[in-house]
Structures are given as structure tokens and as C-alpha cells.
Design a protein around this motif. Sequence first.
Motif, PDB file in Angstrom:
ATOM      1  N   THR A   1      -6.362  10.847   4.375  1.00 43.98           N
ATOM      2  CA  THR A   1      -7.541  10.358   5.085  1.00 43.98           C
ATOM      3  C   THR A   1      -7.162  10.073   6.540  1.00 43.98           C
ATOM      4  O   THR A   1      -5.986  10.110   6.909  1.00 43.98           O
ATOM      5  CB  THR A   1      -8.070   9.065   4.442  1.00 43.98           C
ATOM      6  N   GLU A   2      -8.162   9.773   7.344  1.00 44.55           N
ATOM      7  CA  GLU A   2      -7.898   9.411   8.744  1.00 44.55           C
ATOM      8  C   GLU A   2      -6.982   8.194   8.828  1.00 44.55           C
ATOM      9  O   GLU A   2      -6.118   8.126   9.696  1.00 44.55           O
ATOM     10  CB  GLU A   2      -9.205   9.155   9.493  1.00 44.55           C
ATOM     11  N   ASP A   3      -7.177   7.227   7.935  1.00 47.47           N
ATOM     12  CA  ASP A   3      -6.285   6.055   7.906  1.00 47.47           C
ATOM     13  C   ASP A   3      -4.838   6.481   7.679  1.00 47.47           C
ATOM     14  O   ASP A   3      -3.917   5.975   8.328  1.00 47.47           O
ATOM     15  CB  ASP A   3      -6.694   5.085   6.789  1.00 47.47           C
TER      16      ASP A   3
ATOM     17  N   GLU B   1      -5.507   6.599  -3.332  1.00 46.38           N
ATOM     18  CA  GLU B   1      -6.948   6.834  -3.194  1.00 46.38           C
ATOM     19  C   GLU B   1      -7.706   5.501  -3.157  1.00 46.38           C
ATOM     20  O   GLU B   1      -8.589   5.309  -2.314  1.00 46.38           O
ATOM     21  CB  GLU B   1      -7.447   7.703  -4.351  1.00 46.38           C
ATOM     22  N   ASN B   2      -7.329   4.586  -4.028  1.00 47.67           N
ATOM     23  CA  ASN B   2      -7.980   3.262  -4.050  1.00 47.67           C
ATOM     24  C   ASN B   2      -7.756   2.496  -2.757  1.00 47.67           C
ATOM     25  O   ASN B   2      -8.608   1.706  -2.346  1.00 47.67           O
ATOM     26  CB  ASN B   2      -7.488   2.437  -5.243  1.00 47.67           C
ATOM     27  N   ASP B   3      -6.622   2.730  -2.107  1.00 54.26           N
ATOM     28  CA  ASP B   3      -6.314   2.061  -0.845  1.00 54.26           C
ATOM     29  C   ASP B   3      -6.871   2.810   0.368  1.00 54.26           C
ATOM     30  O   ASP B   3      -6.650   2.406   1.507  1.00 54.26           O
ATOM     31  CB  ASP B   3      -4.802   1.879  -0.684  1.00 54.26           C
ATOM     32  N   GLY B   4      -7.561   3.922   0.118  1.00 52.17           N
ATOM     33  CA  GLY B   4      -8.203   4.653   1.204  1.00 52.17           C
ATOM     34  C   GLY B   4      -7.270   5.544   2.014  1.00 52.17           C
ATOM     35  O   GLY B   4      -7.603   5.918   3.135  1.00 52.17           O
TER      36      GLY B   4
ATOM     37  N   MET C   1       0.814  -1.219   0.000  1.00 51.44           N
ATOM     38  CA  MET C   1       0.000   0.000   0.000  1.00 51.44           C
ATOM     39  C   MET C   1       0.846   1.267   0.000  1.00 51.44           C
ATOM     40  O   MET C   1       0.498   2.241  -0.666  1.00 51.44           O
ATOM     41  CB  MET C   1      -0.916   0.030   1.225  1.00 51.44           C
ATOM     42  N   ILE C   2       1.938   1.286   0.762  1.00 51.70           N
ATOM     43  CA  ILE C   2       2.691   2.532   0.936  1.00 51.70           C
ATOM     44  C   ILE C   2       4.110   2.453   0.388  1.00 51.70           C
ATOM     45  O   ILE C   2       4.850   3.420   0.467  1.00 51.70           O
ATOM     46  CB  ILE C   2       2.739   2.974   2.414  1.00 51.70           C
TER      47      ILE C   2
END
Length: 107
Positions: free
Chosen positions: A84-86, A62-65, A18-19
Motif C-alpha cells: 500500500t502507499e503506507d 493487510e490488517n495494519d494497512g 506492525m513490521i
Amino acid sequence: MRKKTVADLCPAPLVFAMIGGKWKLSILQILIFNGTKRFGELRKSIPGITQTMLTKQLRDLENDGLVHREIYAEVPPRVEYSATEDAIRLMPAFKAMHQWWETRTAT
């Protein structure tokens, strides 16, 4: 009984997917610590990134929130990106990496 996989034991590979990569951490760092940015501001803040690569990385995040994209119905159109908060919950990890680097380079 199903044998446990590496992902069952440790989520690191999933998190790294993800990152990970050359640009995602830089994008997240900017958005987490500096707040909402427009596309051009992000691009200027990350030396060496191309417009195509920034677009791809932002879409992936964005797709990973982890990134929120806000489109404003203006002429010309305005698009802003924010963490995002995440993503904001990654702040302690960024601070820990910073502390690790300072400790490592202090010797």
C-alpha cells in the motif's frame, strides 16, 4: 494530567509491532521493491517460510494497512498482494538500513 507513556514519546514499539518479526520485513521488501506478487511467488522468494506463516503474516500486514490483497474471480482463483502507499513510504527506511549495512560491513 496523564503521565506520558513510551508510546507517547516514541512510536517505535508500535512500528515494531506492525513490521517486526522474522518474516514481515522480507515480505514488505519484496512487495515494495519488486511490485505485486502472487502467493506462490512470495513463498518461493522467502526461503524457509511455511504456507501457514506466510498466510498469517500477510493477514497481519493487510490488517495494519501495509498490504493490499486483490482477489480475481477466475478459475482457479487468483490472489495478488501489493504494498500500500503506507508501506511504500517505508522505502527510505529500507534504503537507510541497506546503507547502514554496507557501511558497517565495509570496515
